[in-house]
Write a protein that holds these residues in place. Structure first.
Motif, PDB file in Angstrom:
ATOM      1  N   MET A  41      42.515  29.198  38.112  1.00  0.00           N
ATOM      2  CA  MET A  41      41.918  29.544  36.709  1.00  0.00           C
ATOM      3  C   MET A  41      40.465  30.022  37.083  1.00  0.00           C
ATOM      4  N   LEU A  42      39.789  29.386  37.946  1.00  0.00           N
ATOM      5  CA  LEU A  42      38.291  29.903  38.419  1.00  0.00           C
ATOM      6  C   LEU A  42      38.301  31.337  38.843  1.00  0.00           C
ATOM      7  N   VAL A  43      39.311  31.686  39.474  1.00  0.00           N
ATOM      8  CA  VAL A  43      39.220  32.986  40.541  1.00  0.00           C
ATOM      9  C   VAL A  43      40.393  34.094  39.857  1.00  0.00           C
ATOM     10  N   TYR A  44      41.250  33.835  39.217  1.00  0.00           N
ATOM     11  CA  TYR A  44      42.316  34.713  38.807  1.00  0.00           C
ATOM     12  C   TYR A  44      41.933  36.021  38.144  1.00  0.00           C
ATOM     13  N   ARG A  45      40.858  35.913  37.472  1.00  0.00           N
ATOM     14  CA  ARG A  45      40.305  36.999  36.863  1.00  0.00           C
ATOM     15  C   ARG A  45      39.560  38.088  37.575  1.00  0.00           C
ATOM     16  N   LEU A  46      39.162  37.483  38.965  1.00  0.00           N
ATOM     17  CA  LEU A  46      38.357  38.310  39.828  1.00  0.00           C
ATOM     18  C   LEU A  46      39.201  38.517  40.875  1.00  0.00           C
ATOM     19  N   PRO A  47      39.418  39.945  41.010  1.00  0.00           N
ATOM     20  CA  PRO A  47      40.493  40.551  41.900  1.00  0.00           C
ATOM     21  C   PRO A  47      40.409  40.340  43.461  1.00  0.00           C
ATOM     22  N   ILE A  48      39.043  40.456  43.771  1.00  0.00           N
ATOM     23  CA  ILE A  48      38.653  40.022  45.545  1.00  0.00           C
ATOM     24  C   ILE A  48      38.688  38.428  45.546  1.00  0.00           C
ATOM     25  N   ALA A  49      38.196  37.587  44.671  1.00  0.00           N
ATOM     26  CA  ALA A  49      37.990  36.319  44.758  1.00  0.00           C
ATOM     27  C   ALA A  49      39.611  35.751  44.711  1.00  0.00           C
ATOM     28  N   ALA A  50      40.551  36.192  43.699  1.00  0.00           N
ATOM     29  CA  ALA A  50      42.064  35.738  43.920  1.00  0.00           C
ATOM     30  C   ALA A  50      42.602  36.145  45.049  1.00  0.00           C
ATOM     31  N   GLY A  97      48.387  29.550  45.548  1.00  0.00           N
ATOM     32  CA  GLY A  97      49.014  31.007  45.904  1.00  0.00           C
ATOM     33  C   GLY A  97      49.741  31.338  44.483  1.00  0.00           C
ATOM     34  N   ASN A  98      50.888  30.253  44.258  1.00  0.00           N
ATOM     35  CA  ASN A  98      51.549  30.680  43.088  1.00  0.00           C
ATOM     36  C   ASN A  98      50.944  30.487  41.690  1.00  0.00           C
ATOM     37  N   ALA A  99      49.879  29.906  41.636  1.00  0.00           N
ATOM     38  CA  ALA A  99      49.225  29.796  40.365  1.00  0.00           C
ATOM     39  C   ALA A  99      48.291  31.078  40.100  1.00  0.00           C
ATOM     40  N   VAL A 100      47.782  31.870  40.971  1.00  0.00           N
ATOM     41  CA  VAL A 100      47.049  32.677  41.094  1.00  0.00           C
ATOM     42  C   VAL A 100      47.984  33.874  40.633  1.00  0.00           C
ATOM     43  N   LEU A 103      49.263  33.599  36.975  1.00  0.00           N
ATOM     44  CA  LEU A 103      48.215  34.123  35.857  1.00  0.00           C
ATOM     45  C   LEU A 103      48.043  35.548  36.091  1.00  0.00           C
ATOM     46  N   ARG A 104      47.958  36.195  37.081  1.00  0.00           N
ATOM     47  CA  ARG A 104      47.662  37.552  37.297  1.00  0.00           C
ATOM     48  C   ARG A 104      48.832  38.422  36.741  1.00  0.00           C
ATOM     49  N   SER A 105      49.935  37.722  36.791  1.00  0.00           N
ATOM     50  CA  SER A 105      51.177  38.583  36.315  1.00  0.00           C
ATOM     51  C   SER A 105      51.527  38.591  34.911  1.00  0.00           C
ATOM     52  N   VAL A 106      50.550  38.005  34.154  1.00  0.00           N
ATOM     53  CA  VAL A 106      50.904  37.977  32.934  1.00  0.00           C
ATOM     54  C   VAL A 106      50.776  39.331  32.193  1.00  0.00           C
ATOM     55  N   PRO A 107      51.597  39.831  31.457  1.00  0.00           N
ATOM     56  CA  PRO A 107      51.369  41.036  31.097  1.00  0.00           C
ATOM     57  C   PRO A 107      50.143  41.584  30.218  1.00  0.00           C
ATOM     58  N   PRO A 108      49.345  42.238  30.499  1.00  0.00           N
ATOM     59  CA  PRO A 108      48.061  42.579  29.673  1.00  0.00           C
ATOM     60  C   PRO A 108      48.103  42.862  28.081  1.00  0.00           C
ATOM     61  N   SER A 109      49.460  43.381  27.661  1.00  0.00           N
ATOM     62  CA  SER A 109      49.820  43.787  26.403  1.00  0.00           C
ATOM     63  C   SER A 109      49.765  42.381  25.550  1.00  0.00           C
ATOM     64  N   LEU A 110      50.344  41.267  26.318  1.00  0.00           N
ATOM     65  CA  LEU A 110      50.263  39.971  25.668  1.00  0.00           C
ATOM     66  C   LEU A 110      48.807  39.604  25.589  1.00  0.00           C
ATOM     67  N   ILE A 111      47.835  39.525  26.517  1.00  0.00           N
ATOM     68  CA  ILE A 111      46.689  39.197  26.349  1.00  0.00           C
ATOM     69  C   ILE A 111      45.764  39.846  25.366  1.00  0.00           C
ATOM     70  N   ALA A 133      52.741  31.628  33.047  1.00  0.00           N
ATOM     71  CA  ALA A 133      52.684  31.429  34.473  1.00  0.00           C
ATOM     72  C   ALA A 133      53.424  30.249  34.938  1.00  0.00           C
ATOM     73  N   TRP A 134      53.677  29.433  34.035  1.00  0.00           N
ATOM     74  CA  TRP A 134      54.331  28.049  34.414  1.00  0.00           C
ATOM     75  C   TRP A 134      55.614  27.956  35.278  1.00  0.00           C
ATOM     76  N   PRO A 135      56.416  29.156  35.042  1.00  0.00           N
ATOM     77  CA  PRO A 135      57.696  28.956  36.006  1.00  0.00           C
ATOM     78  C   PRO A 135      57.190  29.268  37.318  1.00  0.00           C
ATOM     79  N   VAL A 136      56.231  30.165  37.736  1.00  0.00           N
ATOM     80  CA  VAL A 136      55.949  30.342  38.974  1.00  0.00           C
ATOM     81  C   VAL A 136      54.938  29.354  39.591  1.00  0.00           C
ATOM     82  N   ILE A 137      54.308  28.604  38.873  1.00  0.00           N
ATOM     83  CA  ILE A 137      53.397  27.424  39.321  1.00  0.00           C
ATOM     84  C   ILE A 137      54.441  26.330  39.525  1.00  0.00           C
TER      85      ILE A 137
END
Length: 214
Positions: A41-50, A97-100, A103-111, A133-137
């Motif tokens: 949750m801390l890194v998924y919005r930061l591409p390099i950190a993720a 890895g799965n959590a990141v 979270l990053r695979s959630v469609p931007p349209s939903l957000i 993201a829960w199924p992947v997690i």
């Protein structure tokens, strides 16, 4: 002496060791999963950190578990403490890895739709992104659990709890009375724990994953 006779004569001991092993695996996977999701949750919005986090979690899995356990003995001593830390560390790796990725695979349209109805960033995370993201997690948790149930056997080297003591004591006494039965019993019980945990996680998935996400 047959395997069945060996088991019959030691039911109470085997039950206790099985409980220890299952409890250690459950607790370390739980702690590792919580830590992994928080990190994600801390890194998924930061591409390099993720990207670095995902790569690091995969590389970390190449660390020999016995070597890490031996290193932890120096500051933590023998017994439960180094066993718990080592297992929790490895338990977190597949989940991070799965959590990141999840979270990053959630469609931007939903957000964007969630923002459009006035949801805060935190509410979007907990009501939209994490559920999506829960199924992947959960897949990462299943992988982590199977891995940890197996790795937990080696904590017997540092006097850790669980069924590993049966396996290693049996292997060290091969050729002696009950040695083979001891090792086989420990191995079979570990496999049984892994199967039970996986079945419970499959059930958890059926109860928590909406049909549209399956």
């Amino acid at each position: 002496m047959s395997l069945w006779n060996y088991v019959q004569g030691r039911g109470e001991t085997l039950t206790f060791l099985t409980y220890q092993h299952a409890s250690l695996a459950f607790q370390t996977v739980l702690v590792g999963t919580v830590a992994a999701i928080v990190i994600a949750m801390l890194v998924y919005r930061l591409p390099i950190a993720a990207s670095l986090t995902v790569t690091s979690s995969r590389v970390a899995l190449t660390i020999p578990s016995l070597a890490l356990l031996a290193l932890l003995v120096v500051p933590l001593g023998l017994g439960v403490a180094p066993s718990f830390v080592m297992l929790a560390f490895f338990a977190a790796m597949p989940v991070i890895g799965n959590a990141v990725v999840g979270l990053r695979s959630v469609p931007p349209s939903l957000i964007e739709a969630a923002r459009g109805i006035g949801l805060s960033r935190r509410r979007i995370l907990f009501t939209v992104e994490l559920p999506m993201a829960w199924p992947v997690i959960l897949t990462g948790i299943r992988v982590s659990t199977q891995m940890i149930v197996g790795i937990a056997a080696i904590v017997a080297y540092v006097l850790g709890p669980g069924l590993g003591s049966l396996i290693f004591n049996g292997l060290s006494r091969l050729g002696g009375a009950n040695a083979l039965e001891m090792a086989l019993t420990g191995t079979i019980l570990i496999v049984a724990i892994a199967l039970v945990f996986d079945a419970l996680l499959v059930l958890l998935g059926r109860l928590t994953i909406p049909k549209g996400l399956k």
